[in-house]
Design a protein around this motif. Structure first.
Motif, PDB file in Angstrom:
ATOM      1  N   GLU A  29      28.971 126.786  26.081  1.00 42.23           N
ATOM      2  CA  GLU A  29      27.879 126.376  25.193  1.00 42.23           C
ATOM      3  C   GLU A  29      27.637 124.869  25.274  1.00 42.23           C
ATOM      4  O   GLU A  29      26.496 124.417  25.211  1.00 42.23           O
ATOM      5  N   ASN A  30      28.692 124.077  25.420  1.00 43.43           N
ATOM      6  CA  ASN A  30      28.567 122.620  25.446  1.00 43.43           C
ATOM      7  C   ASN A  30      28.371 122.051  26.846  1.00 43.43           C
ATOM      8  O   ASN A  30      28.255 120.838  27.007  1.00 43.43           O
ATOM      9  N   SER A  31      28.326 122.908  27.850  1.00 41.00           N
ATOM     10  CA  SER A  31      28.118 122.478  29.230  1.00 41.00           C
ATOM     11  C   SER A  31      26.630 122.468  29.551  1.00 41.00           C
ATOM     12  O   SER A  31      25.844 123.195  28.933  1.00 41.00           O
ATOM     13  N   TYR A 116      31.566 106.777  31.892  1.00 46.67           N
ATOM     14  CA  TYR A 116      30.275 107.338  31.519  1.00 46.67           C
ATOM     15  C   TYR A 116      30.450 108.804  31.141  1.00 46.67           C
ATOM     16  O   TYR A 116      31.131 109.557  31.849  1.00 46.67           O
ATOM     17  N   ALA A 117      29.861 109.198  30.039  1.00 47.97           N
ATOM     18  CA  ALA A 117      29.913 110.601  29.608  1.00 47.97           C
ATOM     19  C   ALA A 117      28.559 111.009  29.049  1.00 47.97           C
ATOM     20  O   ALA A 117      27.869 110.194  28.433  1.00 47.97           O
ATOM     21  N   GLU A 118      28.199 112.256  29.259  1.00 52.02           N
ATOM     22  CA  GLU A 118      26.993 112.818  28.662  1.00 52.02           C
ATOM     23  C   GLU A 118      27.394 113.970  27.752  1.00 52.02           C
ATOM     24  O   GLU A 118      28.256 114.773  28.098  1.00 52.02           O
ATOM     25  N   VAL A 119      26.743 114.014  26.598  1.00 54.31           N
ATOM     26  CA  VAL A 119      27.068 114.995  25.574  1.00 54.31           C
ATOM     27  C   VAL A 119      25.769 115.617  25.077  1.00 54.31           C
ATOM     28  O   VAL A 119      24.810 114.905  24.776  1.00 54.31           O
ATOM     29  N   HIS A 142      20.345 113.675  31.540  1.00 52.52           N
ATOM     30  CA  HIS A 142      19.910 115.023  31.177  1.00 52.52           C
ATOM     31  C   HIS A 142      19.014 114.987  29.940  1.00 52.52           C
ATOM     32  O   HIS A 142      19.249 114.196  29.027  1.00 52.52           O
ATOM     33  N   VAL A 143      18.043 115.862  29.907  1.00 53.27           N
ATOM     34  CA  VAL A 143      17.208 116.030  28.720  1.00 53.27           C
ATOM     35  C   VAL A 143      18.059 116.722  27.653  1.00 53.27           C
ATOM     36  O   VAL A 143      18.858 117.605  27.954  1.00 53.27           O
ATOM     37  N   GLY A 144      17.900 116.305  26.407  1.00 52.85           N
ATOM     38  CA  GLY A 144      18.649 116.932  25.321  1.00 52.85           C
ATOM     39  C   GLY A 144      20.095 116.494  25.254  1.00 52.85           C
ATOM     40  O   GLY A 144      20.935 117.211  24.726  1.00 52.85           O
TER      41      GLY A 144
END
Length: 154
Positions: A29-31, A116-119, A142-144
């Motif tokens: 779900e979080n990927s 760097y991290a995207e969440v 990434h969008v969102g």
């Protein structure tokens, strides 16, 4: 008795464990790619990851029990990906695994380099962890999603 918490490098013996963690419903779900991962695809990825000298993959251990995994992949920055086993979530291990990963980078001579991290926007727990560790917000690829950046050792 005080618990012994540490990171150890992932080995070929961890393939099944990381596969199971990666297919956990909350992890999917979080990927950014929410599809289930197939074993053959995972095994190919896992073997490439272990062989890649620009990627570090660790298992967080609590005494002799695996708690989670963190991957640091370096191109022009160290991209962070992590997950905590479901039985250990909500107990502070997310913050701990990132602190230990940062320490590993410093020990390996990468102080001063960028993390760097995207969440995803709805992953509030990870957002709190990154802001609590003094990452600053940056532009996401990434969008969102929200992006977080930090200089190793700062």
């Amino acid at each position: 008795m005080k618990e012994n918490l540490y990171l150890r490098p992932a080995t070929v013996d961890d393939a099944r464990l990381i596969f199971e963690w990666a297919n956990d419903s909350k992890v999917r779900e979080n990927s950014f790619n929410t599809d289930d991962i197939l074993w053959d695809d995972h095994l190919a990825w896992f073997n490439r990851t272990l062989a890649d000298e620009s990627t570090l993959l660790f298992i967080l251990m609590k005494d002799d029990a695996p708690v989670g995994q963190v991957r640091l992949a370096n191109s022009d920055k160290w991209q962070i990906s992590y997950s905590i086993a479901s039985v250990y979530r909500g107990q502070g291990y997310g913050k701990l695994i990132l602190q230990l990963a940062e320490n590993e980078l410093v020990v390996e001579g990468h102080g001063g380099e960028k993390l760097y991290a995207e969440v995803k926007m709805d992953n509030i727990a990870s957002q709190k962890i990154f802001t609590g560790l003094d990452y600053w917000m940056s532009e996401s690829e990434h969008v969102g999603a929200l992006a977080y950046v930090k200089i190793v050792g700062n």
